[in-house]
Design an enzyme around this catalytic site. Structure first.
Site, PDB file in Angstrom:
ATOM      1  N   CYS A  40      10.976  38.973  34.269  1.00 59.44           N
ATOM      2  CA  CYS A  40      11.552  38.291  35.416  1.00 59.44           C
ATOM      3  C   CYS A  40      12.859  38.976  35.764  1.00 59.44           C
ATOM      4  O   CYS A  40      13.340  39.830  35.034  1.00 59.44           O
ATOM      5  CB  CYS A  40      11.815  36.816  35.107  1.00 59.44           C
ATOM      6  SG  CYS A  40      13.205  36.546  33.987  1.00 59.44           S
TER       7      CYS A  40
ATOM      8  N   SER B 104      27.362  36.197  43.110  1.00 57.47           N
ATOM      9  CA  SER B 104      26.547  36.358  41.919  1.00 57.47           C
ATOM     10  C   SER B 104      25.565  35.204  41.727  1.00 57.47           C
ATOM     11  O   SER B 104      25.987  34.053  41.564  1.00 57.47           O
ATOM     12  CB  SER B 104      27.467  36.441  40.687  1.00 57.47           C
ATOM     13  OG  SER B 104      26.754  36.172  39.505  1.00 57.47           O
TER      14      SER B 104
ATOM     15  N   LYS C 223      28.415  46.789  33.640  1.00 54.18           N
ATOM     16  CA  LYS C 223      27.438  45.811  34.115  1.00 54.18           C
ATOM     17  C   LYS C 223      26.712  46.267  35.377  1.00 54.18           C
ATOM     18  O   LYS C 223      25.681  45.705  35.744  1.00 54.18           O
ATOM     19  CB  LYS C 223      28.111  44.456  34.364  1.00 54.18           C
ATOM     20  CG  LYS C 223      29.194  44.458  35.433  1.00 54.18           C
ATOM     21  CD  LYS C 223      29.879  43.089  35.506  1.00 54.18           C
ATOM     22  CE  LYS C 223      31.027  43.070  36.487  1.00 54.18           C
ATOM     23  NZ  LYS C 223      30.613  43.350  37.863  1.00 54.18           N
ATOM     24  N   ASP C 224      27.223  47.284  36.058  1.00 48.73           N
ATOM     25  CA  ASP C 224      26.571  47.791  37.264  1.00 48.73           C
ATOM     26  C   ASP C 224      25.462  48.793  36.967  1.00 48.73           C
ATOM     27  O   ASP C 224      24.699  49.149  37.862  1.00 48.73           O
ATOM     28  CB  ASP C 224      27.602  48.472  38.174  1.00 48.73           C
ATOM     29  CG  ASP C 224      28.534  47.477  38.846  1.00 48.73           C
ATOM     30  OD1 ASP C 224      28.168  46.298  38.928  1.00 48.73           O
ATOM     31  OD2 ASP C 224      29.626  47.891  39.277  1.00 48.73           O
TER      32      ASP C 224
ATOM     33  N   THR D 253      40.095  40.368  49.623  1.00 51.31           N
ATOM     34  CA  THR D 253      39.286  39.623  50.593  1.00 51.31           C
ATOM     35  C   THR D 253      38.854  38.279  50.028  1.00 51.31           C
ATOM     36  O   THR D 253      38.940  37.245  50.695  1.00 51.31           O
ATOM     37  CB  THR D 253      38.054  40.451  50.991  1.00 51.31           C
ATOM     38  OG1 THR D 253      38.482  41.659  51.613  1.00 51.31           O
ATOM     39  CG2 THR D 253      37.171  39.671  51.960  1.00 51.31           C
ATOM     40  N   ARG D 254      38.409  38.273  48.804  1.00 51.25           N
ATOM     41  CA  ARG D 254      37.892  37.046  48.202  1.00 51.25           C
ATOM     42  C   ARG D 254      39.002  36.025  47.953  1.00 51.25           C
ATOM     43  O   ARG D 254      38.853  34.843  48.285  1.00 51.25           O
ATOM     44  CB  ARG D 254      37.139  37.373  46.907  1.00 51.25           C
ATOM     45  CG  ARG D 254      35.928  38.258  47.157  1.00 51.25           C
ATOM     46  CD  ARG D 254      35.124  38.495  45.900  1.00 51.25           C
ATOM     47  NE  ARG D 254      34.073  39.484  46.157  1.00 51.25           N
ATOM     48  CZ  ARG D 254      32.924  39.554  45.496  1.00 51.25           C
ATOM     49  NH1 ARG D 254      32.662  38.679  44.541  1.00 51.25           N
ATOM     50  NH2 ARG D 254      32.040  40.477  45.783  1.00 51.25           N
TER      51      ARG D 254
ATOM     52  N   ARG E 130      23.991  34.635  39.044  1.00 50.02           N
ATOM     53  CA  ARG E 130      24.292  34.133  37.701  1.00 50.02           C
ATOM     54  C   ARG E 130      25.387  33.073  37.750  1.00 50.02           C
ATOM     55  O   ARG E 130      25.264  31.981  37.159  1.00 50.02           O
ATOM     56  CB  ARG E 130      24.733  35.288  36.785  1.00 50.02           C
ATOM     57  CG  ARG E 130      25.281  34.824  35.430  1.00 50.02           C
ATOM     58  CD  ARG E 130      25.963  35.979  34.706  1.00 50.02           C
ATOM     59  NE  ARG E 130      27.095  36.495  35.444  1.00 50.02           N
ATOM     60  CZ  ARG E 130      28.313  35.980  35.427  1.00 50.02           C
ATOM     61  NH1 ARG E 130      28.573  34.891  34.732  1.00 50.02           N
ATOM     62  NH2 ARG E 130      29.302  36.538  36.110  1.00 50.02           N
ATOM     63  N   ARG E 131      26.472  33.384  38.442  1.00 46.93           N
ATOM     64  CA  ARG E 131      27.565  32.405  38.552  1.00 46.93           C
ATOM     65  C   ARG E 131      27.112  31.169  39.311  1.00 46.93           C
ATOM     66  O   ARG E 131      27.434  30.038  38.930  1.00 46.93           O
ATOM     67  CB  ARG E 131      28.770  33.051  39.234  1.00 46.93           C
ATOM     68  CG  ARG E 131      29.472  34.109  38.392  1.00 46.93           C
ATOM     69  CD  ARG E 131      30.585  34.789  39.160  1.00 46.93           C
ATOM     70  NE  ARG E 131      31.267  35.780  38.329  1.00 46.93           N
ATOM     71  CZ  ARG E 131      31.686  36.966  38.781  1.00 46.93           C
ATOM     72  NH1 ARG E 131      31.485  37.303  40.045  1.00 46.93           N
ATOM     73  NH2 ARG E 131      32.288  37.802  37.968  1.00 46.93           N
TER      74      ARG E 131
ATOM     75  N   ARG F 108      31.102  38.371  50.017  1.00 49.46           N
ATOM     76  CA  ARG F 108      31.248  39.786  49.688  1.00 49.46           C
ATOM     77  C   ARG F 108      32.706  40.160  49.881  1.00 49.46           C
ATOM     78  O   ARG F 108      33.477  39.420  50.470  1.00 49.46           O
ATOM     79  CB  ARG F 108      30.392  40.662  50.618  1.00 49.46           C
ATOM     80  CG  ARG F 108      28.903  40.603  50.397  1.00 49.46           C
ATOM     81  CD  ARG F 108      28.457  41.285  49.117  1.00 49.46           C
ATOM     82  NE  ARG F 108      28.956  42.637  48.984  1.00 49.46           N
ATOM     83  CZ  ARG F 108      28.357  43.715  49.508  1.00 49.46           C
ATOM     84  NH1 ARG F 108      27.245  43.574  50.201  1.00 49.46           N
ATOM     85  NH2 ARG F 108      28.847  44.911  49.327  1.00 49.46           N
ATOM     86  N   GLY F 109      33.088  41.331  49.405  1.00 48.29           N
ATOM     87  CA  GLY F 109      34.438  41.822  49.635  1.00 48.29           C
ATOM     88  C   GLY F 109      35.181  42.123  48.354  1.00 48.29           C
ATOM     89  O   GLY F 109      34.753  41.755  47.259  1.00 48.29           O
ATOM     90  N   ASN F 110      36.305  42.814  48.482  1.00 46.18           N
ATOM     91  CA  ASN F 110      37.100  43.160  47.316  1.00 46.18           C
ATOM     92  C   ASN F 110      37.957  41.971  46.877  1.00 46.18           C
ATOM     93  O   ASN F 110      37.870  40.872  47.437  1.00 46.18           O
ATOM     94  CB  ASN F 110      37.958  44.403  47.592  1.00 46.18           C
ATOM     95  CG  ASN F 110      38.896  44.207  48.769  1.00 46.18           C
ATOM     96  OD1 ASN F 110      39.262  43.088  49.125  1.00 46.18           O
ATOM     97  ND2 ASN F 110      39.294  45.301  49.389  1.00 46.18           N
ATOM     98  N   VAL F 111      38.791  42.180  45.875  1.00 45.37           N
ATOM     99  CA  VAL F 111      39.586  41.084  45.316  1.00 45.37           C
ATOM    100  C   VAL F 111      40.477  40.459  46.376  1.00 45.37           C
ATOM    101  O   VAL F 111      40.570  39.233  46.493  1.00 45.37           O
ATOM    102  CB  VAL F 111      40.419  41.587  44.116  1.00 45.37           C
ATOM    103  CG1 VAL F 111      41.439  40.541  43.690  1.00 45.37           C
ATOM    104  CG2 VAL F 111      39.503  41.936  42.946  1.00 45.37           C
TER     105      VAL F 111
ATOM    106  N   THR G 127      31.064  32.983  45.604  1.00 41.99           N
ATOM    107  CA  THR G 127      30.654  33.990  44.632  1.00 41.99           C
ATOM    108  C   THR G 127      29.487  34.775  45.207  1.00 41.99           C
ATOM    109  O   THR G 127      28.667  34.221  45.948  1.00 41.99           O
ATOM    110  CB  THR G 127      30.244  33.373  43.281  1.00 41.99           C
ATOM    111  OG1 THR G 127      29.755  34.424  42.421  1.00 41.99           O
ATOM    112  CG2 THR G 127      29.153  32.336  43.452  1.00 41.99           C
TER     113      THR G 127
END
Length: 316
Positions: A228, A109, A63-64, A134-135, A111-112, A129-132, A107
């Site tokens: 878009c 995102s 997805k990136d 951190t979140r 989209r989310r 922001r941040g890794n798993v 989030t």
């Protein structure tokens, strides 16, 4: 690192050596909001290292990847897909419907965020922001009431039990290609070392059904980006069907969603042959454009979806 290590082990199981080489990307080093960083910021350094011959194989969260191909490289394999759903990690193990109005949900995102807000639950969506660690830490510390993460990342880290709910795609469609990996190598002509490596990776790692599903999803994204760059979700499932002669065949069932400027969502779905995955995705996106998706405000859907660490598996 977990996802690249998994593929390295599969390569080693064939008797071929593989070495993991970490690469730090501009996206990893920046603290700016993801939507400001731009498409491809998490893959450019890996692709440059691959093209320069510093490594032989690049492993990405699919997805990136930008939707435009890199002519220097080839997509050698799309391995079997992990869980594509989003996961909620909430205080006190609550599921999404149990969160009180005003609860803060983190989030990074668009989209989310668009889909959470469209549910009408009165949630306060907070950019993070941040890794798993951190979140999830923001939930454990009480700074946030919940965060939404990719279930695939939690599963690959062996931490899916920390999710209080795996969100049904009927509530929240994932990002195109979420949960899938993309394995790239250098493009080379027949008989070249690069071509031989591509053939090896395809044989050892590629999953035909996963490749077809994400091809359809990313065709939705590619076509919508022409009109878009709004928050976009898409998910294709391989389903069994009967052809005109009554024989069982595998087909793709594709759903997509686009967030609107007023907080609403445009939705569409279609079914088609696996061999026509790209055409199916493009046609569904064209339907969304006809519904008004070309009038939406800009927000980078692809750059907003990521895992924090980017790694390259190198096989000689």
């Amino acid at each position: 690192m977990a996802q690249a290590g998994m593929l390295a082990e599969r390569i080693r199981a064939t008797g071929r050596p593989a070495e993991l080489v970490p690469v730090s990307t501009p996206g990893d080093r920046s603290s700016a909001p993801v939507v400001e960083l731009g498409v491809g910021v998490f893959v450019s350094a890996l692709r440059d290292a691959l093209a320069a011959g510093e490594v032989d194989v690049a492993v990405h969260s699919y997805k990136d990847l930008p939707t435009a191909p890199d002519p220097r490289l080839t997509l050698a394999a799309v391995p079997s897909r992990e869980d594509p759903r989003d996961a909620l990690v909430a205080r006190d193990g609550r599921v999404l419907g149990e969160l009180p109005a005003g609860s803060t949900v983190g989030t990074g995102s668009p989209r989310r965020a668009a889909q959470l807000e469209a549910l009408g639950l009165g949630l306060q969506v907070v950019p993070i922001r941040g890794n798993v660690d951190t979140r999830i830490g923001k939930v454990r510390s009480g700074e946030l009431d919940a965060v939404v993460l990719a279930a695939a990342g939690l599963r690959r880290l062996g931490r899916v039990d920390e999710a209080s709910e795996l969100l049904d795609p009927l509530q929240m469609l994932p990002a195109p290609a979420q949960g899938a990996l993309a394995v790239e190598c250098r493009a080379g002509g027949p008989g070249s070392t690069d071509h031989e490596l591509e053939r090896f990776l395809t044989t050892a790692l590629d999953d035909v059904m996963a490749r077809a599903a994400v091809t359809a999803e990313r065709a939705v994204l590619a076509t919508l980006e022409a009109g878009c760059s709004a928050p976009i979700g898409a998910l294709a499932d391989v389903v069994s069907d009967l052809d005109d002669d009554g024989r069982a065949v595998d087909r793709l069932s594709l759903r997509a969603v686009v967030g609107t400027a007023d907080g609403g969502l445009l939705r569409a779905s279609a079914t088609g042959d696996m061999d026509d995955a790209e055409k199916l995705g493009s046609a569904l996106a064209a339907e969304l454009l006809d519904m008004g998706a070309d009038t939406l405000p800009a927000a980078s859907p692809l750059a907003a979806e990521r895992l924090e660490n980017r790694w390259i598996g190198s096989s000689e």
